[in-house]
Design an enzyme around this catalytic site. Structure first.
Site, PDB file in Angstrom:
ATOM      1  N   GLU A 191      37.280 -21.919  43.794  1.00 48.16           N
ATOM      2  CA  GLU A 191      37.723 -20.923  42.809  1.00 48.16           C
ATOM      3  C   GLU A 191      38.587 -19.840  43.476  1.00 48.16           C
ATOM      4  O   GLU A 191      39.592 -19.399  42.926  1.00 48.16           O
ATOM      5  CB  GLU A 191      36.518 -20.246  42.139  1.00 48.16           C
ATOM      6  CG  GLU A 191      35.643 -21.160  41.292  1.00 48.16           C
ATOM      7  CD  GLU A 191      36.246 -21.466  39.928  1.00 48.16           C
ATOM      8  OE1 GLU A 191      37.230 -20.810  39.540  1.00 48.16           O
ATOM      9  OE2 GLU A 191      35.728 -22.368  39.253  1.00 48.16           O
ATOM     10  N   LYS A 202      32.004 -15.688  40.332  1.00 49.79           N
ATOM     11  CA  LYS A 202      31.074 -14.941  39.496  1.00 49.79           C
ATOM     12  C   LYS A 202      29.969 -15.888  39.051  1.00 49.79           C
ATOM     13  O   LYS A 202      30.222 -16.891  38.387  1.00 49.79           O
ATOM     14  CB  LYS A 202      31.801 -14.374  38.281  1.00 49.79           C
ATOM     15  CG  LYS A 202      30.877 -13.626  37.344  1.00 49.79           C
ATOM     16  CD  LYS A 202      31.643 -12.904  36.267  1.00 49.79           C
ATOM     17  CE  LYS A 202      30.700 -12.194  35.325  1.00 49.79           C
ATOM     18  NZ  LYS A 202      31.426 -11.466  34.289  1.00 49.79           N
ATOM     19  N   LYS A 255      30.367 -11.877  42.968  1.00 50.39           N
ATOM     20  CA  LYS A 255      29.481 -11.105  42.092  1.00 50.39           C
ATOM     21  C   LYS A 255      28.326 -11.965  41.624  1.00 50.39           C
ATOM     22  O   LYS A 255      28.583 -13.103  41.228  1.00 50.39           O
ATOM     23  CB  LYS A 255      30.308 -10.657  40.887  1.00 50.39           C
ATOM     24  CG  LYS A 255      29.540  -9.937  39.823  1.00 50.39           C
ATOM     25  CD  LYS A 255      30.437  -9.642  38.674  1.00 50.39           C
ATOM     26  CE  LYS A 255      29.604  -9.018  37.573  1.00 50.39           C
ATOM     27  NZ  LYS A 255      30.346  -8.803  36.386  1.00 50.39           N
TER      28      LYS A 255
HETATM   29  C1  PBG Z   1      31.720  -9.612  31.634  1.00 53.84           C
HETATM   30  C2  PBG Z   1      31.016  -8.821  32.671  1.00 53.84           C
HETATM   31  C3  PBG Z   1      29.650  -8.791  32.953  1.00 53.84           C
HETATM   32  C4  PBG Z   1      29.483  -7.888  34.001  1.00 53.84           C
HETATM   33  C5  PBG Z   1      30.730  -7.393  34.322  1.00 53.84           C
HETATM   34  N1  PBG Z   1      31.672  -7.998  33.501  1.00 53.84           N
HETATM   35  C6  PBG Z   1      28.516  -9.453  32.280  1.00 53.84           C
HETATM   36  C7  PBG Z   1      28.399 -10.932  32.232  1.00 53.84           C
HETATM   37  O1  PBG Z   1      29.200 -11.695  32.776  1.00 53.84           O
HETATM   38  O2  PBG Z   1      27.438 -11.381  31.593  1.00 53.84           O
HETATM   39  C8  PBG Z   1      28.183  -7.527  34.637  1.00 53.84           C
HETATM   40  C9  PBG Z   1      28.183  -6.284  35.450  1.00 53.84           C
HETATM   41  C10 PBG Z   1      26.837  -5.789  35.806  1.00 53.84           C
HETATM   42  O3  PBG Z   1      25.803  -6.442  35.542  1.00 53.84           O
HETATM   43  O4  PBG Z   1      26.776  -4.686  36.362  1.00 53.84           O
HETATM   44  N2  PBG Z   1      32.712  -8.833  30.990  1.00 53.84           N
END
Ligand code: PBG
Length: 302
Positions: free
Chosen positions: A215, A178, A230
């Site tokens: 990771e 992520k 992501k």
């Molecule tokens: C954190 C989380 C985020 C998203 C999903 N889970 C935001 C972040 O990490 O700042 C983003 C999802 C999206 O932008 O559609 N709980």
């Protein structure tokens, strides 16, 4: 002929619909077409998704009360756990319920973990809170928990806690790669985020791919049932590399900023074609599952 030789195809059952559960029903200004749901509107949205062939929804909570440690996350009466319970009552095992397992929506500072007096996120102090949160979500009816906070050791800690509590069949989708991304902009609006600062101390650097492979390996070792990359479209190279080494299914998350950009095509291009092309590209790069705010619309088209 093109269909006969196509290497990749999209299916409704590849898609996972993210949902925002609040006690109100309102459209999210930065994500036209996406809503914060109240109970009735959420149930309707999931009926529509299920009817179209979607097999999994991912539920986020939008709480009104927040505190330093995010205690609403494991409160059985917290917004997300109430939402999961309502969905499980309505749908049983007809659709997989995935829960977002992260504190950021529930903390007053908006970080994914506990923050020390010096303002840094304390990885190890956060793990027991993720354990409580995951167990509460399983109790509320989640089939899959999805740790999205990028704390080291989160997958193993959650697996142990779920097993100890008897939830041996609850699966873990690990947000393994992520990235600290500006593409999450509209999401912050969607969950009413109160984030101060950024997440660069715990999310991946967009400059790097190799550390994401590490990771992924660690998460699989710790018991991840799925790994995730992501955002999706800006990180197709990472997705391909992860898909090449992963021994578990690989998911990709087409995030809020990607969604908003494609929606903006109503003003300049063919929105539907962009939607389909972007998802097909994510699939081609190696995704087995795709989290997308377009899930129901695409499934209906398919
Ligand atoms: C954190 C989380 C985020 C998203 C999903 N889970 C935001 C972040 O990490 O700042 C983003 C999802 C999206 O932008 O559609 N709980």
């Amino acid at each position: 002929m093109r269909e006969l030789v196509a290497e990749t195809s999209l299916g409704a059952s590849d898609l996972i619909l993210p949902l925002f559960y609040a006690d109100v029903n309102r459209e999210i200004p930065s994500m036209p077409g996406v809503f914060q749901h109240d109970r009735d509107s959420m149930l309707r949205a999931v009926h529509d998704a299920l009817d179209a062939g979607v097999r999994c929804v991912d539920v986020f909570g939008v709480p009104t009360d927040k505190d330093d440690i995010g205690s609403g996350a494991w409160d059985p009466e917290g917004i997300l756990n109430r939402g999961l319970r309502a969905l499980r009552e309505e749908f049983g095992n007809d659709i997989m319920l995935m829960a977002d397992t992260c504190l950021d929506e529930f903390t007053s500072h908006g970080h994914c973990g506990v923050v020390t007096e010096d303002g840094v996120v304390d990885n190890d102090a956060t793990l027991p809170l993720y354990q409580k949160m995951a167990v509460a979500q399983a109790e509320a009816g989640a089939h899959i928990v999805s740790p999205s906070g990028m704390m080291d050791g989160q997958v193993g800690a959650i697996r142990n806690a779920l097993d100890d509590a008897g939830y041996i069949d609850v699966a873990i989708m690990a947000y393994s790669a992520k990235y600290a991304s500006a593409f999450y902009g509209p999401f912050r609006d969607a969950v009413g985020s109160s984030l101060h600062g950024d997440r660069t101390t715990y999310q991946q650097d967009p400059a790097n791919a190799r550390e994401s492979l590490l990771e992924v390996e660690l998460d699989i070792e710790q018991g991840a049932d799925f790994v995730m990359v992501k955002p999706a479209l800006p990180y197709l190279a990472v997705l391909r590399a992860v898909a090449d080494i992963s021994t578990v299914p690989v998911a990709a998350y087409q995030v809020s900023g990607e969604y908003a950009m494609i929606q903006s095509a109503v003003h300049w291009g063919n929105r539907e074609a962009l939607m389909m092309e972007s998802l097909l590209s994510i699939k081609r790069a190696g995704a087995n599952q795709i989290l997308t705010y377009f899930a129901t619309e695409v499934a209906q088209k398919l």
